[in-house]
Each structure stands twice: as C-alpha cells, then as structure tokens.
Design a protein around this motif. Structure first.
Motif, short mmCIF file in Angstrom:
data_model
loop_
_atom_site.label_atom_id
_atom_site.label_comp_id
_atom_site.label_asym_id
_atom_site.label_seq_id
_atom_site.Cartn_x
_atom_site.Cartn_y
_atom_site.Cartn_z
N SER A 42 26.91 30.93 18.46
CA SER A 42 25.89 31.83 19.02
C SER A 42 25.14 32.48 17.86
O SER A 42 25.70 32.63 16.77
CB SER A 42 26.57 32.91 19.87
OG SER A 42 27.49 33.65 19.09
N PRO A 43 23.85 32.82 18.08
CA PRO A 43 23.12 33.51 17.01
C PRO A 43 23.78 34.86 16.71
O PRO A 43 23.98 35.67 17.61
CB PRO A 43 21.71 33.67 17.59
CG PRO A 43 21.86 33.49 19.07
CD PRO A 43 23.04 32.59 19.27
N LYS A 44 24.14 35.05 15.46
CA LYS A 44 24.90 36.24 15.06
C LYS A 44 23.96 37.44 14.93
O LYS A 44 22.86 37.32 14.37
CB LYS A 44 25.56 35.94 13.71
CG LYS A 44 26.57 36.97 13.27
CD LYS A 44 27.24 36.47 11.98
CE LYS A 44 27.94 37.60 11.27
NZ LYS A 44 28.52 37.13 10.00
N ILE A 45 24.42 38.57 15.46
CA ILE A 45 23.60 39.79 15.39
C ILE A 45 23.36 40.15 13.93
O ILE A 45 24.31 40.24 13.15
CB ILE A 45 24.30 40.96 16.12
CG1 ILE A 45 24.48 40.64 17.61
CG2 ILE A 45 23.50 42.26 15.96
CD1 ILE A 45 25.41 41.60 18.33
N GLY A 46 22.08 40.36 13.57
CA GLY A 46 21.74 40.75 12.21
C GLY A 46 21.35 39.57 11.33
O GLY A 46 20.80 39.77 10.25
N ASP A 47 21.60 38.35 11.81
CA ASP A 47 21.25 37.17 11.01
C ASP A 47 19.84 36.71 11.39
O ASP A 47 19.65 35.95 12.34
CB ASP A 47 22.27 36.05 11.27
CG ASP A 47 22.09 34.88 10.30
OD1 ASP A 47 20.94 34.59 9.93
OD2 ASP A 47 23.11 34.28 9.92
N ALA A 48 18.86 37.21 10.65
CA ALA A 48 17.46 36.96 10.99
C ALA A 48 17.13 35.47 10.98
O ALA A 48 16.34 35.00 11.80
CB ALA A 48 16.54 37.71 10.03
N ALA A 49 17.75 34.71 10.07
CA ALA A 49 17.45 33.28 9.98
C ALA A 49 17.89 32.56 11.26
O ALA A 49 17.20 31.68 11.76
CB ALA A 49 18.14 32.67 8.76
N GLN A 50 19.06 32.96 11.81
CA GLN A 50 19.53 32.33 13.04
C GLN A 50 18.70 32.76 14.25
O GLN A 50 18.51 31.99 15.19
CB GLN A 50 21.00 32.69 13.28
CG GLN A 50 21.96 31.91 12.40
CD GLN A 50 23.42 32.30 12.64
OE1 GLN A 50 23.76 32.88 13.67
NE2 GLN A 50 24.26 32.00 11.67
N TRP A 51 18.23 34.00 14.20
CA TRP A 51 17.48 34.51 15.36
C TRP A 51 16.02 34.08 15.35
O TRP A 51 15.39 34.01 16.40
CB TRP A 51 17.59 36.04 15.42
CG TRP A 51 18.84 36.49 16.13
CD1 TRP A 51 20.03 36.82 15.56
CD2 TRP A 51 19.03 36.64 17.55
NE1 TRP A 51 20.96 37.16 16.52
CE2 TRP A 51 20.36 37.05 17.76
CE3 TRP A 51 18.20 36.45 18.66
CZ2 TRP A 51 20.88 37.29 19.02
CZ3 TRP A 51 18.73 36.69 19.92
CH2 TRP A 51 20.06 37.10 20.10
N GLN A 52 15.46 33.81 14.14
CA GLN A 52 14.02 33.58 14.02
C GLN A 52 13.48 32.55 15.01
O GLN A 52 12.53 32.83 15.75
CB GLN A 52 13.67 33.23 12.56
CG GLN A 52 12.19 33.31 12.24
CD GLN A 52 11.45 32.05 12.69
OE1 GLN A 52 12.01 30.95 12.63
NE2 GLN A 52 10.22 32.21 13.17
N PRO A 53 14.07 31.33 15.09
CA PRO A 53 13.52 30.34 16.04
C PRO A 53 13.66 30.78 17.50
O PRO A 53 12.86 30.38 18.35
CB PRO A 53 14.33 29.08 15.76
CG PRO A 53 15.53 29.51 14.99
CD PRO A 53 15.18 30.78 14.29
#
Ligand code: HEC
Length: 160
Positions: free
Chosen positions: A92-103
């Motif tokens: 899952s996209p990790k909270i605070g990880d902008a690279a994972q959340w960006q897309p």
C-alpha cells in the motif's frame, strides 16, 4: 357525573388489589429463586431481562448519535487505514512517502476517494470497515495524501 358507588370500592376492591399484588410479588420471587441452588442460573434470568430492555435503547439511541458524529480523518486513519498505510503493508502507498503517493495523487482527489470507498486491487473497500461513511473515507484519504504531497480539501467534496 358518574354515579359510582364509592362505598363498595374501599371495602371490596382494595383488599383484592393488595392480594393480587402480593401474589404477583410472590410469583416474581419464586421465578427468581427457583434456579438459585445452581448458583449461576440467576444470570440467564437477568440476561433475558437485559435482552428485553436492550432493543429499545439500541434502536433509538445508538444510530442517532453514530450518524451525527463523523470521525475526523486523523481518527479514521489511526483506527484502521494506518494498519496497512503506516508501514506500506501489502504494497500500500505508505503515509508520508511522496514518491509512492505521487502517481495516485495525480488521479485526483475524487477518484482516490471513489477507489478507497469501492476498493481497488488489493485495497479493501473502505479499508475493510463498512461502518465508515463516505465522508469519513474522504477525510481519511485527504489526511493520508496531504502528508504525502497532496493538498486535498474534504470540504470540496462535501459541497457536491
Ligand atoms: C488491509 C490493508 C489496507 C487497509 C486497512 C487500507 N488500505 Fe488503502 N490500500 C491498500 C493497498 C494494498 C493499496 C494499494 C492497492 C493497489 O494500488 O494495488 C491501497 C491503496 C489505497 C489508496 C490509493 C488508491 C488508488 O486509486 O491508487 C487510497 C486512497 C487508500 N488506499 C485509502 C485507504 C483508506 C482511506 C483506508 C482506511 C479507511 C485504507 N486505505 C485502508 C491496503 C489497505
């Protein structure tokens, strides 16, 4: 107005009422103490009384208060979403990880909320907690995404 004979009522009705009352009290005591030698037999009686009382309280009090109090995004995340999203469990996209959340952020707030409500791939619908409202999910999505580079505003959805 009524021609009710008041003299017969104290002399005949009152003792009757007292006797019936005593019989009822006695019957109640017998019912309560019949099972007592076994010790715990009293509990089912109490439990069944509680069951008879419960539905009224549950039906009238609980839904009204639950429906009115929306949990904050932070509370929803803490109480459920974080189980996976705090550590990136199951990819899952990790909270605070902008690279994972960006897309994902690029999909737009509305789409992410919809995907969180309906579930997508290995992300369970409403994070596996169907009791959460759509508004609570939207708040939780904003809470997580905004810690990871987004600038989502739950109020922007609430107006629709
Ligand atoms: C059981 C673990 C788990 C829980 C609990 C969980 N998630 Fe997820 N979530 C995932 C996984 C895994 C993904 C990545 C799915 C994928 O893209 O394949 C994901 C992805 C997402 C996404 C991105 C969706 C997209 O379109 O890319 C959002 C938004 C999201 N979760 C919100 C939430 C919210 C809000 C909660 C709490 C109400 C929550 N999640 C609870 C596992 C979980």
């Amino acid at each position: 107005m009524s021609n009710y004979d008041e003299h017969s009522s104290p002399s005949t009705l009152q003792p009757m009422v007292i006797i019936i009352g005593l019989i009822l009290v006695f019957a109640l005591l017998v019912a309560l103490f019949m099972g007592k030698p076994a010790g715990e037999d009293v509990v089912p009686v109490v439990a069944s009384v509680e069951e008879n009382i419960k539905p009224v309280a549950v039906a009238e009090v609980a839904p009204a208060s639950e429906a009115q109090v929306e949990k904050s995004g932070a509370d929803v995340v803490k109480g459920g979403c974080a189980m996976c999203h705090a550590t990136g469990l199951m990819n899952s996209p990790k909270i605070g990880d902008a690279a994972q959340w960006q897309p994902r952020i690029a999909l737009g707030y509305e789409t992410l909320v919809k995907n969180a409500i309906e579930g997508i791939r290995t992300m369970p619908a409403k994070g596996g907690n169907p009791a959460l409202t759509d508004g609570e999910i939207a708040a939780a999505v904003a809470e997580m995404a905004n810690q990871s580079g987004a600038n989502f505003d739950p109020a922007s959805l609430a107006k629709k």
